[in-house]
Design a protein around this motif. Sequence first.
Motif: not given
Length: 480
Positions: A246-250, A307-309, A317-321
């Motif tokens: 999870y990209d917490l910065n974003r 799908s939410v984004m 890509g808010l959650i991504r590899y």
Amino acid sequence: MSDLKSQIPTASVDDLYAESGHWHVNTGEETIHAKRMPGKWRRYKWWASLVWLVFFFGPYLRWDGRQAVLFDIPERQFHLFGVTILPQDFWMLSLLLLFFAILLAVVTAVAGRVWCGFFCFQTVWTDVYTLIEEKLEGPPPKRRKLEQAPWDAAKARTKLAKHSLWLLIALFTGISFVAWFNDAYRLWGELLTFDLGMVALVFIALFTGGTYLLAGFMREQVCLWLCPYARIQGVMIDKTTVVPTYDLNRGEPRGRIKKGEPEDRRSTGDCIDCNQCVAVCPTGVDIRQGQQEGCITCALCIDACDSVMEKVGRPLGLIRYESLEGLESGSCVPVARRPRVWVYTLILLASLSGIVWGLSTLGSIDLKVIHSRQPLFVLQSDGSIQNKYTLKVLNKTPADLPVRITASGPEGLVLVGDEVLVTEHGGLVARDVFVRVPQAKLDRESQPISFVVTGQDSQGQVYRGERTSVFIAPPSVVRN
Ligand code: SF4
Ligand code: SF4
């Protein structure tokens, strides 16, 4: 100033919020009913699961008239596409195990628990079981309601259908497992005529019960509490390992979409706190709390969040590899610059080379020659020098085989002893033979001598084994 919020289908976002109250992080006290959402990673997951079709259909493949892969425990033989591996060659199986263990380590170091998320027996079977559950009982909220509802005829019918299907899959799993250790067609014949041996029955029962229990009831608890790999994988990953992150910065500060707030003036991050990533997680993990032991890296939360984004018009890509290092610094150490990966890869290549070498030198007839040391040689009354050898012939072919022994070496060599041996399939035969050479033909104390055994089966297939030894002459004979 454009009001981007007006482009967001708020009804569908409201639906997500209405649903989000149901989801909470798994602490193990209740069954996880994960939501199913379509997406790229879900598709990859199904494709990866297809590997297990080999498990179900593999035992029915034939090779040279026999099961292509057969672990024959009573005969202590392992058949692999026409190659027979006997107990003395089992070092190759050790190398094979080492190969897979290191492969698991290298994959974990690079991309975390890929095995768990996409290939593991437990994950795949649980996925199939919960799919059946969803088809029969409906989506997660309905399933929870049904669990709490009092028993009636409709509930009993639904539960009976679900458990019957689960048991059927478990039974086929048990039979498929046992089929790898028996001739699969014979096994089915014995099963259908109620003539199955006790050992096979016990193992089918154990695997049927185990599958039903683990995939139907224990599910993600196995990944969280029972699996030893889950315990040790922590030492194989580091800050450079790429896992669903999870990209917490974003995303932070996360916050729900406020009605009427313009998208370009919002005070929150990209995470709209809809909990969809938790809803789809088969282990009930909240990925927003960082990397966790319970995460099996199935990437289903990536599909959910993307799908939410898409719905709210924010970048995917808010959650991504991503690796932790990549998240913190914006760049990631390439795989080629990680010493740990190199060490794992070198061990991997060494074990693979050993297996390839072993398989390429594995003959159908194995010949060993032991030169007798007491005495090293005997001077015969006719003036020739005699050496004694013990020949050990191992027959790895599928049938008993008569083999002929021949020897070649110093000029004038004569082989004394049985020239034909009958070797049993899978058996080892030892035989003493004598080789005599006239003194006049010996010009060195030690000369190479080669033994060959050849046999032909009823189909005309020729088998051959060869081994080199030495012929020893006394120094006094050579000097003369
Ligand atoms: S990370 Fe994505 S899926 Fe999870 S709560 Fe935030 S927006 Fe929703
Ligand atoms: S957190 Fe995401 S990647 Fe990890 S197990 Fe849950 S859904 Fe899969």
